[in-house]
Design a protein around this motif. Structure first.
Motif, PDB file in Angstrom:
ATOM      1  N   GLN A 184       0.840  -1.194   0.000  1.00 25.43           N
ATOM      2  CA  GLN A 184       0.000   0.000   0.000  1.00 25.43           C
ATOM      3  C   GLN A 184       0.878   1.249   0.000  1.00 25.43           C
ATOM      4  O   GLN A 184       1.859   1.323   0.734  1.00 25.43           O
ATOM      5  N   SER A 185       0.526   2.215  -0.823  1.00 24.28           N
ATOM      6  CA  SER A 185       1.266   3.482  -0.878  1.00 24.28           C
ATOM      7  C   SER A 185       0.483   4.563  -0.147  1.00 24.28           C
ATOM      8  O   SER A 185      -0.744   4.651  -0.275  1.00 24.28           O
ATOM      9  N   ALA A 186       1.206   5.364   0.634  1.00 18.53           N
ATOM     10  CA  ALA A 186       0.577   6.431   1.402  1.00 18.53           C
ATOM     11  C   ALA A 186       1.584   7.553   1.606  1.00 18.53           C
ATOM     12  O   ALA A 186       2.789   7.378   1.395  1.00 18.53           O
ATOM     13  N   ALA A 187       1.089   8.722   2.030  1.00 23.52           N
ATOM     14  CA  ALA A 187       1.947   9.877   2.279  1.00 23.52           C
ATOM     15  C   ALA A 187       2.219   9.998   3.774  1.00 23.52           C
ATOM     16  O   ALA A 187       1.309   9.879   4.596  1.00 23.52           O
ATOM     17  N   SER A 188       3.488  10.234   4.114  1.00 26.24           N
ATOM     18  CA  SER A 188       3.864  10.410   5.512  1.00 26.24           C
ATOM     19  C   SER A 188       3.549  11.834   5.971  1.00 26.24           C
ATOM     20  O   SER A 188       3.097  12.674   5.191  1.00 26.24           O
ATOM     21  N   LYS A 189       3.822  12.102   7.231  1.00 24.45           N
ATOM     22  CA  LYS A 189       3.551  13.417   7.799  1.00 24.45           C
ATOM     23  C   LYS A 189       4.352  14.503   7.108  1.00 24.45           C
ATOM     24  O   LYS A 189       3.890  15.640   6.959  1.00 24.45           O
ATOM     25  N   ASP A 190       5.577  14.171   6.664  1.00 20.96           N
ATOM     26  CA  ASP A 190       6.415  15.131   5.942  1.00 20.96           C
ATOM     27  C   ASP A 190       6.273  14.984   4.428  1.00 20.96           C
ATOM     28  O   ASP A 190       7.167  15.349   3.663  1.00 20.96           O
ATOM     29  N   LEU A 191       5.135  14.410   4.010  1.00 24.80           N
ATOM     30  CA  LEU A 191       4.738  14.332   2.589  1.00 24.80           C
ATOM     31  C   LEU A 191       5.684  13.484   1.745  1.00 24.80           C
ATOM     32  O   LEU A 191       5.851  13.741   0.546  1.00 24.80           O
ATOM     33  N   GLN A 192       6.280  12.474   2.342  1.00 26.59           N
ATOM     34  CA  GLN A 192       7.069  11.502   1.590  1.00 26.59           C
ATOM     35  C   GLN A 192       6.161  10.322   1.206  1.00 26.59           C
ATOM     36  O   GLN A 192       5.353   9.868   2.017  1.00 26.59           O
ATOM     37  N   ILE A 193       6.297   9.858  -0.033  1.00 26.66           N
ATOM     38  CA  ILE A 193       5.506   8.715  -0.478  1.00 26.66           C
ATOM     39  C   ILE A 193       6.150   7.436   0.054  1.00 26.66           C
ATOM     40  O   ILE A 193       7.313   7.154  -0.219  1.00 26.66           O
ATOM     41  N   VAL A 194       5.366   6.682   0.817  1.00 26.26           N
ATOM     42  CA  VAL A 194       5.858   5.463   1.456  1.00 26.26           C
ATOM     43  C   VAL A 194       5.041   4.274   0.950  1.00 26.26           C
ATOM     44  O   VAL A 194       3.814   4.304   0.996  1.00 26.26           O
ATOM     45  N   THR A 195       5.736   3.256   0.467  1.00 28.51           N
ATOM     46  CA  THR A 195       5.076   2.025   0.057  1.00 28.51           C
ATOM     47  C   THR A 195       5.326   0.975   1.134  1.00 28.51           C
ATOM     48  O   THR A 195       6.474   0.616   1.409  1.00 28.51           O
ATOM     49  N   THR A 196       4.245   0.521   1.732  1.00 27.64           N
ATOM     50  CA  THR A 196       4.344  -0.403   2.861  1.00 27.64           C
ATOM     51  C   THR A 196       3.915  -1.798   2.432  1.00 27.64           C
ATOM     52  O   THR A 196       2.828  -1.983   1.892  1.00 27.64           O
ATOM     53  N   LYS A 197       4.785  -2.765   2.689  1.00 36.62           N
ATOM     54  CA  LYS A 197       4.446  -4.167   2.432  1.00 36.62           C
ATOM     55  C   LYS A 197       4.008  -4.781   3.748  1.00 36.62           C
ATOM     56  O   LYS A 197       4.768  -4.798   4.722  1.00 36.62           O
ATOM     57  N   VAL A 198       2.767  -5.253   3.793  1.00 37.85           N
ATOM     58  CA  VAL A 198       2.198  -5.718   5.053  1.00 37.85           C
ATOM     59  C   VAL A 198       1.547  -7.088   4.870  1.00 37.85           C
ATOM     60  O   VAL A 198       0.996  -7.389   3.805  1.00 37.85           O
ATOM     61  N   ALA A 199       1.656  -7.918   5.908  1.00 39.33           N
ATOM     62  CA  ALA A 199       0.988  -9.225   5.934  1.00 39.33           C
ATOM     63  C   ALA A 199      -0.030  -9.213   7.066  1.00 39.33           C
ATOM     64  O   ALA A 199       0.297  -8.856   8.205  1.00 39.33           O
ATOM     65  N   VAL A 200      -1.261  -9.603   6.739  1.00 41.73           N
ATOM     66  CA  VAL A 200      -2.360  -9.583   7.711  1.00 41.73           C
ATOM     67  C   VAL A 200      -2.917 -10.986   7.870  1.00 41.73           C
ATOM     68  O   VAL A 200      -3.237 -11.649   6.882  1.00 41.73           O
ATOM     69  N   ASN A 201      -3.027 -11.433   9.116  1.00 39.59           N
ATOM     70  CA  ASN A 201      -3.669 -12.704   9.426  1.00 39.59           C
ATOM     71  C   ASN A 201      -5.017 -12.423  10.086  1.00 39.59           C
ATOM     72  O   ASN A 201      -5.084 -11.693  11.082  1.00 39.59           O
ATOM     73  N   TYR A 202      -6.071 -13.005   9.554  1.00 36.76           N
ATOM     74  CA  TYR A 202      -7.410 -12.762  10.080  1.00 36.76           C
ATOM     75  C   TYR A 202      -8.244 -14.032   9.931  1.00 36.76           C
ATOM     76  O   TYR A 202      -7.848 -14.988   9.242  1.00 36.76           O
ATOM     77  N   SER A 203      -9.387 -14.024  10.589  1.00 37.72           N
ATOM     78  CA  SER A 203     -10.290 -15.176  10.493  1.00 37.72           C
ATOM     79  C   SER A 203     -11.737 -14.691  10.583  1.00 37.72           C
ATOM     80  O   SER A 203     -12.014 -13.610  11.113  1.00 37.72           O
ATOM     81  N   VAL A 204     -12.644 -15.512  10.083  1.00 36.62           N
ATOM     82  CA  VAL A 204     -14.079 -15.218  10.140  1.00 36.62           C
ATOM     83  C   VAL A 204     -14.636 -15.752  11.454  1.00 36.62           C
ATOM     84  O   VAL A 204     -14.266 -16.841  11.909  1.00 36.62           O
ATOM     85  N   ASP A 205     -15.517 -14.997  12.080  1.00 36.25           N
ATOM     86  CA  ASP A 205     -16.159 -15.421  13.317  1.00 36.25           C
ATOM     87  C   ASP A 205     -17.025 -16.654  13.041  1.00 36.25           C
ATOM     88  O   ASP A 205     -17.997 -16.571  12.276  1.00 36.25           O
ATOM     89  N   PRO A 206     -16.707 -17.805  13.638  1.00 35.94           N
ATOM     90  CA  PRO A 206     -17.493 -19.025  13.353  1.00 35.94           C
ATOM     91  C   PRO A 206     -18.967 -18.898  13.736  1.00 35.94           C
ATOM     92  O   PRO A 206     -19.811 -19.593  13.164  1.00 35.94           O
ATOM     93  N   GLU A 207     -19.268 -18.031  14.688  1.00 38.88           N
ATOM     94  CA  GLU A 207     -20.647 -17.893  15.145  1.00 38.88           C
ATOM     95  C   GLU A 207     -21.448 -16.882  14.321  1.00 38.88           C
ATOM     96  O   GLU A 207     -22.618 -16.630  14.608  1.00 38.88           O
ATOM     97  N   ALA A 208     -20.787 -16.293  13.315  1.00 41.89           N
ATOM     98  CA  ALA A 208     -21.481 -15.259  12.538  1.00 41.89           C
ATOM     99  C   ALA A 208     -21.298 -15.456  11.032  1.00 41.89           C
ATOM    100  O   ALA A 208     -21.434 -14.500  10.259  1.00 41.89           O
TER     101      ALA A 208
END
Length: 267
Positions: free
Chosen positions: A74-98
């Protein structure tokens, strides 16, 4: 007639078998089953294992409830207006009861509709609070804020955030060159300061040594008294007497040192 009965019996058996198999369903391990009746979501959630349903009226939609992994950049702008590309890994799951609510409100494409936009939005919101350098130096803090924000977003849609890992921050070439120049300048300044400190220490050592030598010389001069000079003269004369064989030299090539024997010859 006989053949007709046989065919009719066979058809009945086939229908019965179809009804039996149609009324049985299984939910695999790591999944939950959403029970649908004529397309409508029923409140019943089927767990892992064997279940019965009404043939032709009810169907089961399996939904995975195991931990799933999503990686993105994901690309975003920092507080000092620098373009930062962040590589992130997300682990998530679905609520079994919903799972039934998830299927009813969002559908099966919840990753593209909910997870990806939530990750992007959370990263952009948190990145804007830090300068480019702070994103690097305060990575654990940044990761914790992203995790907190993303967890709240996913919980609204019947999902649970398990963990998040920011793998990399990538900056523009201009920013990387600026950081490198800054580090070089800091290293040169540190080296210059160390050299200056070393020169000061060496100069102080020389001053201390010179002071010690001057003090030593002064003390030696104070120790030189007329009595000491006279004593040294007597020591020289005694050494000369020890070496004299009692005869005056027959040939002299120059001035003969005068030795006072008045004190040594008995009258």
């Amino acid at each position: 007639m006989k053949y007709t009965k046989t065919i009719f019996g066979t058809l009945i058996a086939v229908v019965v078998l179809i009804l039996v198999f149609s009324s049985v369903t299984t939910v695999a391990s790591g999944y939950r089953g959403v029970l649908l009746q004529l397309g409508a979501v029923k409140p019943t959630i089927l767990s892992e294992g064997l279940h019965f349903k009404i043939p032709f009226l009810q169907t089961v939609q399996p939904i995975e409830v195991r931990v799933q992994k999503e990686e993105s950049s994901q690309s975003a702008a920092s507080k000092d207006l620098q373009i930062v590309t962040t590589k992130v890994a997300v682990n998530y799951s679905v609520d079994p009861e919903a799972v039934n609510k998830l299927y009813q409100d969002i559908g099966l494409d919840y990753r593209s509709r909910i997870v990806d936009p939530a990750v992007a939005e959370s990263l952009k919101a948190v990145t804007a609070q830090y300068t480019a350098e702070e994103l690097i130096s305060k990575r654990p803090e940044v990761s914790a804020q992203v995790k907190d924000m993303l967890g709240k977003k996913l919980s609204k849609y019947y999902m649970k955030l398990e963990d998040i890992n920011i793998k990399e921050f990538a900056f523009s070439d201009e920013f990387n060159k600026a950081i490198e120049s800054k580090q070089t300048a800091e290293q040169n300044a540190l080296k210059a300061q160390r050299d200056l400190d070393r020169i000061k220490i060496e100069a102080q050592q020389q001053i201390t040594q010179a002071s010690a030598e001057a003090e030593s010389l002064r003390l030696k001069k104070q120790e030189v008294t007329p009595e000491l000079i006279q004593l040294k003269q007597i020591e020289v004369q005694e050494k000369a007497l020890d070496k004299w064989d009692g005869h005056m030299p027959s040939v002299t090539g120059g001035a003969t040192p005068f030795i006072d024997f008045s004190g040594t010859v008995k009258k």
